[in-house]
Scaffold this motif. Structure first.
Motif, PDB file in Angstrom:
ATOM      1  N   UNK A   1      -2.171 -13.845  -5.143  1.00  0.00           N
ATOM      2  CA  UNK A   1      -2.049 -13.282  -3.799  1.00  0.00           C
ATOM      3  C   UNK A   1      -3.478 -13.183  -3.284  1.00  0.00           C
ATOM      4  N   UNK A   2      -3.784 -13.972  -2.259  1.00  0.00           N
ATOM      5  CA  UNK A   2      -5.139 -14.030  -1.710  1.00  0.00           C
ATOM      6  C   UNK A   2      -5.241 -12.982  -0.605  1.00  0.00           C
ATOM      7  N   UNK A   3      -6.127 -12.036  -0.797  1.00  0.00           N
ATOM      8  CA  UNK A   3      -6.217 -10.891   0.110  1.00  0.00           C
ATOM      9  C   UNK A   3      -7.547 -10.906   0.845  1.00  0.00           C
ATOM     10  N   UNK A   4      -7.476 -10.804   2.160  1.00  0.00           N
ATOM     11  CA  UNK A   4      -8.674 -10.634   2.968  1.00  0.00           C
ATOM     12  C   UNK A   4      -8.804  -9.170   3.363  1.00  0.00           C
ATOM     13  N   UNK A   5     -10.016  -8.659   3.322  1.00  0.00           N
ATOM     14  CA  UNK A   5     -10.271  -7.272   3.712  1.00  0.00           C
ATOM     15  C   UNK A   5     -10.921  -7.246   5.096  1.00  0.00           C
ATOM     16  N   UNK A   6     -10.450  -6.359   5.957  1.00  0.00           N
ATOM     17  CA  UNK A   6     -10.992  -6.272   7.306  1.00  0.00           C
ATOM     18  C   UNK A   6     -12.508  -6.094   7.247  1.00  0.00           C
ATOM     19  N   UNK A   7     -13.220  -6.858   8.056  1.00  0.00           N
ATOM     20  CA  UNK A   7     -14.683  -6.819   8.039  1.00  0.00           C
ATOM     21  C   UNK A   7     -15.189  -5.413   8.339  1.00  0.00           C
ATOM     22  N   UNK A   8     -16.057  -4.902   7.475  1.00  0.00           N
ATOM     23  CA  UNK A   8     -16.587  -3.540   7.590  1.00  0.00           C
ATOM     24  C   UNK A   8     -18.093  -3.607   7.370  1.00  0.00           C
ATOM     25  N   UNK A   9     -18.858  -3.448   8.426  1.00  0.00           N
ATOM     26  CA  UNK A   9     -20.314  -3.594   8.333  1.00  0.00           C
ATOM     27  C   UNK A   9     -20.948  -2.531   7.448  1.00  0.00           C
ATOM     28  N   UNK A  10     -20.273  -1.399   7.235  1.00  0.00           N
ATOM     29  CA  UNK A  10     -20.855  -0.332   6.411  1.00  0.00           C
ATOM     30  C   UNK A  10     -20.985  -0.731   4.949  1.00  0.00           C
ATOM     31  N   UNK A  11     -20.289  -1.808   4.550  1.00  0.00           N
ATOM     32  CA  UNK A  11     -20.388  -2.257   3.157  1.00  0.00           C
ATOM     33  C   UNK A  11     -21.592  -3.157   2.919  1.00  0.00           C
ATOM     34  N   UNK A  12     -22.288  -3.548   3.970  1.00  0.00           N
ATOM     35  CA  UNK A  12     -23.359  -4.538   3.834  1.00  0.00           C
ATOM     36  C   UNK A  12     -24.506  -4.075   2.935  1.00  0.00           C
ATOM     37  N   UNK A  13     -25.022  -2.819   3.078  1.00  0.00           N
ATOM     38  CA  UNK A  13     -26.100  -2.410   2.160  1.00  0.00           C
ATOM     39  C   UNK A  13     -25.699  -2.525   0.689  1.00  0.00           C
ATOM     40  N   UNK A  14     -24.473  -2.157   0.370  1.00  0.00           N
ATOM     41  CA  UNK A  14     -24.000  -2.261  -1.016  1.00  0.00           C
ATOM     42  C   UNK A  14     -23.901  -3.720  -1.453  1.00  0.00           C
ATOM     43  N   UNK A  15     -23.395  -4.569  -0.570  1.00  0.00           N
ATOM     44  CA  UNK A  15     -23.245  -5.981  -0.907  1.00  0.00           C
ATOM     45  C   UNK A  15     -24.601  -6.661  -1.080  1.00  0.00           C
ATOM     46  N   UNK A  16     -25.583  -6.245  -0.289  1.00  0.00           N
ATOM     47  CA  UNK A  16     -26.891  -6.892  -0.335  1.00  0.00           C
ATOM     48  C   UNK A  16     -27.808  -6.319  -1.403  1.00  0.00           C
ATOM     49  N   UNK A  17     -27.465  -5.162  -1.956  1.00  0.00           N
ATOM     50  CA  UNK A  17     -28.330  -4.531  -2.962  1.00  0.00           C
ATOM     51  C   UNK A  17     -28.635  -5.475  -4.138  1.00  0.00           C
ATOM     52  N   UNK A  18     -27.633  -6.173  -4.713  1.00  0.00           N
ATOM     53  CA  UNK A  18     -27.962  -7.111  -5.798  1.00  0.00           C
ATOM     54  C   UNK A  18     -28.821  -8.281  -5.341  1.00  0.00           C
ATOM     55  N   UNK A  19     -28.699  -8.662  -4.070  1.00  0.00           N
ATOM     56  CA  UNK A  19     -29.497  -9.762  -3.527  1.00  0.00           C
ATOM     57  C   UNK A  19     -30.965  -9.344  -3.459  1.00  0.00           C
ATOM     58  N   UNK A  20     -31.191  -8.097  -3.032  1.00  0.00           N
ATOM     59  CA  UNK A  20     -32.551  -7.554  -2.979  1.00  0.00           C
ATOM     60  C   UNK A  20     -33.103  -7.408  -4.394  1.00  0.00           C
ATOM     61  N   UNK A  21     -32.282  -6.873  -5.276  1.00  0.00           N
ATOM     62  CA  UNK A  21     -32.711  -6.654  -6.656  1.00  0.00           C
ATOM     63  C   UNK A  21     -33.092  -7.966  -7.345  1.00  0.00           C
ATOM     64  N   UNK A  22     -32.386  -9.033  -7.003  1.00  0.00           N
ATOM     65  CA  UNK A  22     -32.671 -10.344  -7.598  1.00  0.00           C
ATOM     66  C   UNK A  22     -33.910 -11.000  -6.993  1.00  0.00           C
ATOM     67  N   UNK A  23     -34.491 -10.373  -5.978  1.00  0.00           N
ATOM     68  CA  UNK A  23     -35.686 -10.918  -5.355  1.00  0.00           C
ATOM     69  C   UNK A  23     -35.410 -12.025  -4.358  1.00  0.00           C
TER      70      UNK A  23
END
Length: 205
Positions: A80-102
C-alpha cells in the motif's frame, strides 16, 4: 542508445500472473523500499510510507476492498503506497542528516523551509498534489528495481480509498495513492504493449 537500465525500462510490463508459491523475505522487501526511497521528493520531504501486505490474513483484508484483484493474494507482497500531505515543518528534521553528512550547510535549511511554508501552508490541494507526486516517484523506482531483480510488478489504482484508510490504520494526513504487487511471475504475462509514437507526444519549444 541502450544499457541495462534502459533495457529494464523497455522490457517492463504489468504482471497478471504470479507464482503463488513464491515468497519474499523481510530483507528483500526492505531493500525494495530502501531503493524506492531514493526517488526525488520536493524539499527532501520524503513524505511517503509503505505497508507491505504479505500474510494471508492481511491479503484477505485487502483484496475485497481492492476490486477483488487476484494479484493481491497471488503475488508475494502487495504494497500500500502512502503519500503524506506536504508539511513544511518537517523540513528541519528531514535535512538534519543532510547537514550532518556535510552535504548541505546548516544556514541553508531555513532557505528551504521558508519557501516550502509559503508553497504548502493552508494549501490543501498543493499538499495533496505533493503527496501523490512523491508516492508515485517512489513507486516507479520500486517497479524498475523489481524488474531488474527478475520480479514482476502490478501497480493498481482500483481500491476503496476510505476502506483502505480505515482497515490499515492510515493517519489523517495520509493518502493511499496506489497498490503495488510484486513477486516472481509465472508464464503467460504479456510483453510490454506498444506506446504512442514520440512524434505524437513530444513538441519542441
Amino acid at each position: 542508445m541502450t544499457n541495462q537500465v534502459i533495457e529494464c525500462i523497455l522490457s517492463r510490463s504489468s504482471a497478471k500472473y504470479y507464482d503463488t508459491t513464491a515468497t519474499m523475505s523481510d530483507e528483500q522487501i526492505r531493500e525494495l523500499v530502501r531503493i524506492g526511497t531514493c526517488a526525488p521528493t520536493s524539499f527532501h520531504l520524503q513524505n511517503w510510507r509503505f505497508i507491505a501486505v504479505r500474510t494471508p490474513e492481511a491479503k484477505a483484508r485487502l483484496r475485497p476492498i481492492a476490486w477483488d484483484q487476484p494479484a493481491i493474494t497471488e503475488a508475494a507482497v502487495t504494497f500500500i503506497i502512502i503519500g503524506q500531505l506536504a508539511d513544511s515543518s518537517t523540513i528541519p528534521e528531514r535535512l538534519a542528516p543532510v547537514v550532518e553528512a556535510g552535504i548541505m550547510p546548516a544556514h541553508l535549511v531555513p532557505e528551504w523551509e521558508i519557501p516550502a511554508r509559503g508553497l504548502y501552508f493552508d494549501q490543501p490541494q498543493r499538499q495533496r498534489d505533493e503527496a501523490m507526486r512523491s508516492a508515485t516517484f517512489g513507486t516507479a523506482a520500486m517497479i524498475y528495481t523489481a524488474r531488474s531483480l527478475g520480479l514482476g510488478s502490478t501497480p493498481m489504482i482500483g481500491f476503496d480509498d476510505e476502506a483502505v484508510h480505515r482497515e490499515f490504520g492510515l493517519a489523517e494526513d495520509e493518502v493511499p495513492v496506489m497498490l503495488l504487487s510484486v513477486g516472481p511471475e509465472r508464464p503467460g504475462n504479456w510483453p510490454q504493449k506498444p506506446r504512442l509514437p514520440v512524434a505524437d507526444v513530444l513538441h519542441f519549444a
